[in-house]
Design a protein around this motif. Sequence first.
Motif, PDB file in Angstrom:
ATOM      1  N   GLN A 104       0.958  -1.644  -0.117  1.00 47.39           N
ATOM      2  CA  GLN A 104       0.139  -0.295  -0.172  1.00 47.39           C
ATOM      3  C   GLN A 104       0.509   0.884  -0.012  1.00 47.39           C
ATOM      4  O   GLN A 104       0.698   2.058  -0.718  1.00 47.39           O
ATOM      5  CB  GLN A 104      -0.645   0.393   1.133  1.00 47.39           C
ATOM      6  CG  GLN A 104      -1.927  -1.040   1.230  1.00 47.39           C
ATOM      7  CD  GLN A 104      -2.899  -1.080   2.680  1.00 47.39           C
ATOM      8  OE1 GLN A 104      -2.922  -1.059   3.229  1.00 47.39           O
ATOM      9  NE2 GLN A 104      -3.990  -1.764   2.486  1.00 47.39           N
ATOM     10  N   GLN A 108       2.085   1.337  -3.664  1.00 50.92           N
ATOM     11  CA  GLN A 108       1.164   1.563  -4.018  1.00 50.92           C
ATOM     12  C   GLN A 108       1.028   3.710  -4.184  1.00 50.92           C
ATOM     13  O   GLN A 108       0.547   4.826  -4.716  1.00 50.92           O
ATOM     14  CB  GLN A 108       0.123   1.715  -4.104  1.00 50.92           C
ATOM     15  CG  GLN A 108      -0.291   0.192  -4.630  1.00 50.92           C
ATOM     16  CD  GLN A 108      -1.496  -1.105  -4.688  1.00 50.92           C
ATOM     17  OE1 GLN A 108      -2.481  -0.436  -3.566  1.00 50.92           O
ATOM     18  NE2 GLN A 108      -1.380  -1.797  -4.585  1.00 50.92           N
ATOM     19  N   LEU A 109       0.983   3.828  -3.104  1.00 59.06           N
ATOM     20  CA  LEU A 109       0.583   5.877  -1.947  1.00 59.06           C
ATOM     21  C   LEU A 109       1.905   6.372  -2.718  1.00 59.06           C
ATOM     22  O   LEU A 109       1.747   7.216  -3.538  1.00 59.06           O
ATOM     23  CB  LEU A 109       0.333   5.696  -1.059  1.00 59.06           C
ATOM     24  CG  LEU A 109      -0.918   5.305  -0.579  1.00 59.06           C
ATOM     25  CD1 LEU A 109      -0.237   4.928   1.203  1.00 59.06           C
ATOM     26  CD2 LEU A 109      -1.683   5.755  -0.987  1.00 59.06           C
ATOM     27  N   THR A 121       3.600   5.705  -5.068  1.00 54.24           N
ATOM     28  CA  THR A 121       3.627   5.806  -6.851  1.00 54.24           C
ATOM     29  C   THR A 121       2.545   6.707  -7.135  1.00 54.24           C
ATOM     30  O   THR A 121       2.478   7.553  -8.558  1.00 54.24           O
ATOM     31  CB  THR A 121       3.119   4.139  -7.462  1.00 54.24           C
ATOM     32  OG1 THR A 121       3.799   3.472  -7.426  1.00 54.24           O
ATOM     33  CG2 THR A 121       2.612   4.371  -8.762  1.00 54.24           C
ATOM     34  N   ALA A 122       1.560   6.941  -6.699  1.00 53.96           N
ATOM     35  CA  ALA A 122       0.089   8.200  -7.321  1.00 53.96           C
ATOM     36  C   ALA A 122       1.030   9.309  -6.463  1.00 53.96           C
ATOM     37  O   ALA A 122       0.828  10.370  -7.924  1.00 53.96           O
ATOM     38  CB  ALA A 122      -0.816   7.471  -6.321  1.00 53.96           C
ATOM     39  N   VAL A 123       1.741   9.809  -6.052  1.00 53.43           N
ATOM     40  CA  VAL A 123       2.251  11.141  -5.106  1.00 53.43           C
ATOM     41  C   VAL A 123       3.152  11.025  -6.453  1.00 53.43           C
ATOM     42  O   VAL A 123       3.325  12.265  -7.202  1.00 53.43           O
ATOM     43  CB  VAL A 123       2.727  10.688  -3.384  1.00 53.43           C
ATOM     44  CG1 VAL A 123       3.608  12.181  -3.955  1.00 53.43           C
ATOM     45  CG2 VAL A 123       1.696  10.560  -2.938  1.00 53.43           C
ATOM     46  N   GLU A 124       4.126   9.916  -6.545  1.00 55.37           N
ATOM     47  CA  GLU A 124       4.939  10.108  -7.920  1.00 55.37           C
ATOM     48  C   GLU A 124       4.623  10.823  -8.998  1.00 55.37           C
ATOM     49  O   GLU A 124       4.716  11.667 -10.041  1.00 55.37           O
ATOM     50  CB  GLU A 124       5.562   9.202  -8.496  1.00 55.37           C
ATOM     51  CG  GLU A 124       7.235  10.096  -8.827  1.00 55.37           C
ATOM     52  CD  GLU A 124       7.951  10.455  -8.625  1.00 55.37           C
ATOM     53  OE1 GLU A 124       9.161  11.694  -9.214  1.00 55.37           O
ATOM     54  OE2 GLU A 124       7.880  11.112  -7.110  1.00 55.37           O
ATOM     55  N   ARG A 125       3.571  10.035  -9.665  1.00 52.43           N
ATOM     56  CA  ARG A 125       2.941  10.386 -10.797  1.00 52.43           C
ATOM     57  C   ARG A 125       1.615  11.494 -10.885  1.00 52.43           C
ATOM     58  O   ARG A 125       2.185  12.712 -11.672  1.00 52.43           O
ATOM     59  CB  ARG A 125       1.648   9.631 -11.117  1.00 52.43           C
ATOM     60  CG  ARG A 125       2.020   7.822 -11.177  1.00 52.43           C
ATOM     61  CD  ARG A 125       0.756   6.979 -11.234  1.00 52.43           C
ATOM     62  NE  ARG A 125       0.916   5.531 -11.817  1.00 52.43           N
ATOM     63  CZ  ARG A 125       0.808   4.559 -12.218  1.00 52.43           C
ATOM     64  NH1 ARG A 125      -0.909   4.389 -11.594  1.00 52.43           N
ATOM     65  NH2 ARG A 125       1.145   3.026 -12.593  1.00 52.43           N
ATOM     66  N   SER A 126       1.108  12.317  -9.902  1.00 44.83           N
ATOM     67  CA  SER A 126       0.226  13.454  -9.499  1.00 44.83           C
ATOM     68  C   SER A 126       2.374  14.840  -9.952  1.00 44.83           C
ATOM     69  O   SER A 126       1.555  15.577 -10.403  1.00 44.83           O
ATOM     70  CB  SER A 126      -0.556  13.375  -8.139  1.00 44.83           C
ATOM     71  OG  SER A 126      -0.750  15.090  -7.845  1.00 44.83           O
ATOM     72  N   GLU A 158      -2.663  21.792  -5.465  1.00 46.60           N
ATOM     73  CA  GLU A 158      -1.799  20.749  -4.688  1.00 46.60           C
ATOM     74  C   GLU A 158       0.278  21.349  -4.656  1.00 46.60           C
ATOM     75  O   GLU A 158       0.297  21.015  -3.249  1.00 46.60           O
ATOM     76  CB  GLU A 158      -1.639  19.521  -5.971  1.00 46.60           C
ATOM     77  CG  GLU A 158      -2.792  19.030  -6.551  1.00 46.60           C
ATOM     78  CD  GLU A 158      -2.693  18.155  -7.454  1.00 46.60           C
ATOM     79  OE1 GLU A 158      -1.354  17.839  -7.713  1.00 46.60           O
ATOM     80  OE2 GLU A 158      -3.213  16.935  -7.756  1.00 46.60           O
TER      81      GLU A 158
END
Length: 431
Positions: free
Chosen positions: A210, A213-214, A216-221, A392
């Motif tokens: 998890q 995944q978090l 990864t989501a932060v880096e994608r943002s 953001e």
Amino acid sequence: MTEAPLSPGYPASVVGGELRLPKPPGVVRQFWARHPRLTDALIAALYFVPTFLGTLSFVFVPTGPPLWLGLAQLVAVAASAAAMLVRRSRPWLLMGVAWVVCLVVYPFGSVDLFPVLVALYALAVYRSTRAAWIAFGGSVVVGIASANLALLAQAGDTVAPFGAGAPESAVQFAILMLIATLIGVTVGNRRRYLNALIARAHDLARERDQQAQLATAVERSRIAREMHDIVSHSLTVMVTLADGSAATAERDPERAAEAMRHVAESGRTALGDMRRMLGVLAEPATLPADLSPQPGAAAIPALIGSFRAAGMPVRLTTTGAGVSDPNLQLTIYRIVQEGLTNAFRYAASATRVDVDLEHRDTEVLVTVTDDATSPSVPDLEGGGLGLVGMRERVALYGGTLEAGPRAQRGWRVSAMLHTDAGSTNDAETDR
């Protein structure tokens, strides 16, 4: 998904890959752990076959007990053996059957206490230590009552099991049951401890996945914000300059050529930014990363100059001492860049665009205003990604963002950033 050998009921793998568990020692132990029903059947058979045959031979002895009592003993043996088959799932059922056998049959025949011992062990292992000690206390009471019933049977010329007094029989019962309870408590506590360790390992592995995944989501943002800022700004300037160059190419070729040189410069700048970002994302062996720093406060005048060269009447005003944090400088630069890009795109009729940077003790106020006569609604065709990206960035520093039309005319973007909120923030690192 298979079960873990040391912990039936727990999977051997979790999300994100296999969770490797230590193998239990011994081939024999592994075999019995993989075949629990076979184990229960063998235990029941080891009890049922000799006890049933012995009771059967005792029933047909001429001097033996009455026929009804012999049949009752055979039924008790069969019931006890059947209850042993479910000792893991229903140990209290086995315990209840064993107590009935002790009270009703044992004082008058040769049925032994083996079901009671098995039930005490099963309760300690498959239920809890508390349940085992409760059953032990009840078994002691049942054993004392059974011993006294045996004395009454002996007084009535019926052979008692131990052929001794009630206290001696009760003590023998209690010692055997205590041994079985202690063994079960030891094995059960070890089993529950291993299950807790395995469950904790699964939780840690799941938490690891998890967190990945978090992250990864932060880096994608973060990458989405950077890509939008680079592409949106550069393409907006390039498209506007190219349109202006096409419109003035015939009547003012020199001005058109200058505009195209700005287009080329904007394109090279965008390519440099893209190459720096892709160099960070790519593997070291495939594409070397550009180690030059991200733009900061020192690059804002050059940014203003590029918009002035494109024909925007922009003016920069800076008050107070600048910030030294490069991450905060990058955030300020991107906010100014996005505000000017939106003004350049939607406020073509503006006669004045002001960029104000006000540095306070613990805050930085960034304001971009224009005086366009027509409403300038920024980035609606792009889905509002520019405003979302600014919000953001501002949220990372505990600040606020306001964007909307001014009282008279034009548009205003105002961002308040806290200089101390991003001291430990790693979301915007220099690349």
